[in-house]
Design an enzyme around this catalytic site. Structure first.
Site, PDB file in Angstrom:
ATOM      1  N   ASP A   1      -2.626  -5.042   0.489  1.00 19.68           N
ATOM      2  CA  ASP A   1      -2.119  -6.336   0.949  1.00 19.68           C
ATOM      3  C   ASP A   1      -2.764  -6.834   2.237  1.00 19.68           C
ATOM      4  OD1 ASP A   1      -0.873  -4.358   2.448  1.00 19.68           O
ATOM      5  OD2 ASP A   1       1.163  -4.983   1.962  1.00 19.68           O
TER       6      ASP A   1
ATOM      7  N   MET B   1       0.813  -1.213   0.000  1.00 18.97           N
ATOM      8  CA  MET B   1       0.000   0.000   0.000  1.00 18.97           C
ATOM      9  C   MET B   1       0.851   1.270   0.000  1.00 18.97           C
ATOM     10  SD  MET B   1      -3.009  -1.132   2.676  1.00 18.97           S
ATOM     11  CE  MET B   1      -3.979   0.361   2.403  1.00 18.97           C
ATOM     12  N   HIS B   2       0.197   2.399  -0.249  1.00 16.97           N
ATOM     13  CA  HIS B   2       0.715   3.761  -0.023  1.00 16.97           C
ATOM     14  C   HIS B   2       1.748   4.249  -1.029  1.00 16.97           C
ATOM     15  CE1 HIS B   2      -1.274   3.042   3.752  1.00 16.97           C
ATOM     16  NE2 HIS B   2      -0.326   2.270   4.232  1.00 16.97           N
TER      17      HIS B   2
END
Length: 484
Positions: free
Chosen positions: A235, A79-80
């Site tokens: 995830d 992520m991110h």
């Protein structure tokens, strides 16, 4: 057949399941992280494509017939990450990853704007996407001016697979641009970072169809041309789908590179002051809360590198029985910490070393330090309204029974160990591919695995672990005073 593609930090995993959710085979492609400066963590998105090709071709070499029968693909991803594309879909710079903390000043500035916590339900952490892009605006203005599309890592992979600019709710919730309660991009927050909806992908639920596999890729992989690609999940939400952690009262603890304490919720329950993440789940009308620590197995692997032993050798050296804490305390802040500290600049340490502090004692301290970091997360979840009664263990670190005993005793709750099988993010992604392709009820597919064993807290050591956690908890302000 259904395919799950999980784009992780260290590699891409391709997992093939059948219509009864039996795992048929898997393939892997490796990735590396570059760290050009302290606090920086980057990858070249082109390497994600290479790793995906390698993983799928590995599958095709061993199970070509089964791969040819795939009807749906699900995506999971780290992520991110901030993947910046120009008007021709060319990548403008390496992707800043989830554990890149260079944007701590930008994160602090955005977090001071009350609209961000009010609309996203979260603190603006340096690891999130919005402050990273704001860092680019402040430090690489030429690149920012050329940016036309901003994609999360798995969604860049989706663009390559389908030609579609699409994200889904669970991953988008970690950008600091999503109105998490309404499950929609916030034009107000985008404008606060000099962006607009035109920069953002469209949004679908993780169980929805997001596009169809391009014909040239389908041909190269030996697949049909009508394979659908599901929205997928970040995830942790994908792992939750794989573990069946999709309903109220279900929780798991993940011992991966980072550590996650994850609880599913049937309602949106924000409490940003606790530093707990409150995100959309991959299933419609479902949310989740999680505490995140930045170094879990990463801490043990770091120590293993120093000692020239592998992680299994180190944990086996401790023996089968849980030891009383030795008095040596490890703070696992190797790249800062998220929950509950929100501190990108703090760094780790050993405290209480003496002549008797041998390798085993330090290994024990590392395992306990990560367990105590999870205790911090558990307290933060309780402050946000989620009291954990038990958790299921996943991730590479969960193979260590000693570590699970440490965690069960530190948290003072049972830890369930699932039956043998792969129930991680790639499996969850494959489940989402199945749901999208067949349009079936997600909760009938995302069921929990059977429990192989349960590790109970060792109550005879409760007082000693409580004292050791108290020492751990008090060391952060002292360390912060030295490092500030």
């Amino acid at each position: 057949m259904y395919l799950g593609l999980d784009l992780g930090t260290s590699g891409v995993k391709a997992l093939l399941i059948d219509d009864e959710q039996r795992i048929i085979a898997s393939g892997n492609g490796s990735l590396e992280v570059t760290r050009p400066h302290s606090g920086w963590s980057e990858q070249d998105p082109e390497h994600w494509i290479r790793a995906t090709e390698h993983a799928v071709q590995e599958l095709r070499a061993s199970h070509g017939k089964e791969l040819a029968a795939v009807k749906g693909i699900g995506l999971s991803g780290q992520m991110h990450g901030a993947t910046l594309l120009d008007a021709n879909d060319q990548v403008l710079r390496p992707c800043m990853l989830w554990n890149d903390t260079r944007s701590h000043k930008e994160a602090s500035t955005l977090d001071a704007d009350p609209r961000f916590r009010a609309l996203t339900g979260n603190i603006v952490f340096p690891g999130f996407t919005a402050p990273k892009v704001d860092w680019v605006r402040n430090n690489e203005p030429d690149i920012f001016s050329k940016t036309r599309h901003i994609l999360l890592p798995k969604d860049y992979l989706r663009l390559w697979l389908t030609g579609e600019y699409v994200s889904e709710m669970s991953d988008a919730a970690g950008t600091s641009w999503l109105d998490v309660g309404k499950r929609a991009w916030s034009q107000e927050l985008l404008a606060a970072t000099e962006l607009s909806l035109d920069h953002m992908p469209s949004l679908v639920e993780g169980t929805d169809v997001s596009g169809t596999l391009k014909s040239d890729i389908a041909s190269r992989w030996g697949m049909k041309s009508n394979v659908v690609v599901a929205g997928g999940a970040g995830d942790n939400a994908a792992s939750a789908c794989g573990m069946g952690t999709v309903g109220e009262g279900h929780a798991f603890i993940s011992l991966g590179t980072s550590g996650v304490l994850f609880a599913a919720n049937n309602a949106y329950l924000p409490n940003p002051e606790s530093a707990v993440h409150t995100f959309c789940h991959a299933l419609p009308n479902t949310w989740h809360q999680m505490g995140v620590i930045l170094s879990a197995t990463d801490a043990l692997n770091w120590y293993a590198g120093i000692t020239s032993r592998n992680a299994a050798e180190l944990t086996n050296e401790l023996g089968p029985d849980l030891r009383e804490p030795s008095g040596v305390t490890f703070l696992p802040y190797l790249s800062g910490e998220r929950t509950p500290l929100n501190d990108s600049s703090i760094r780790g340490s050993f405290y209480g070393l003496e002549h008797a502090s041998d390798r085993a004692v330090l290994t024990q301290a590392v395992l306990e330090g990560v367990a105590f970091a999870f205790c911090d997360c558990s307290r933060a979840l309780a402050a946000a309204g989620t009291q954990l009664e038990r958790v299921t263990a996943v991730g590479g670190g969960s193979r260590s029974t000693y570590w699970l005993k440490t965690i069960a005793t530190a948290l003072n709750i049972p830890v369930d160990v699932p039956a043998d099988g792969d129930f991680g993010a790639a499996f969850g992604a494959a489940r989402l591919g199945l749901i999208a392709a067949e349009q079936v009820n997600p909760r009938e597919i995302c069921v929990a695995p059977s429990t192989a064993s349960t590790i109970e807290p060792e109550t005879k050591l409760t007082a000693q672990f409580d004292a050791a956690y108290h020492r751990y908890h008090n060391l952060y302000p002292a360390l912060k005073g030295v490092q500030s």
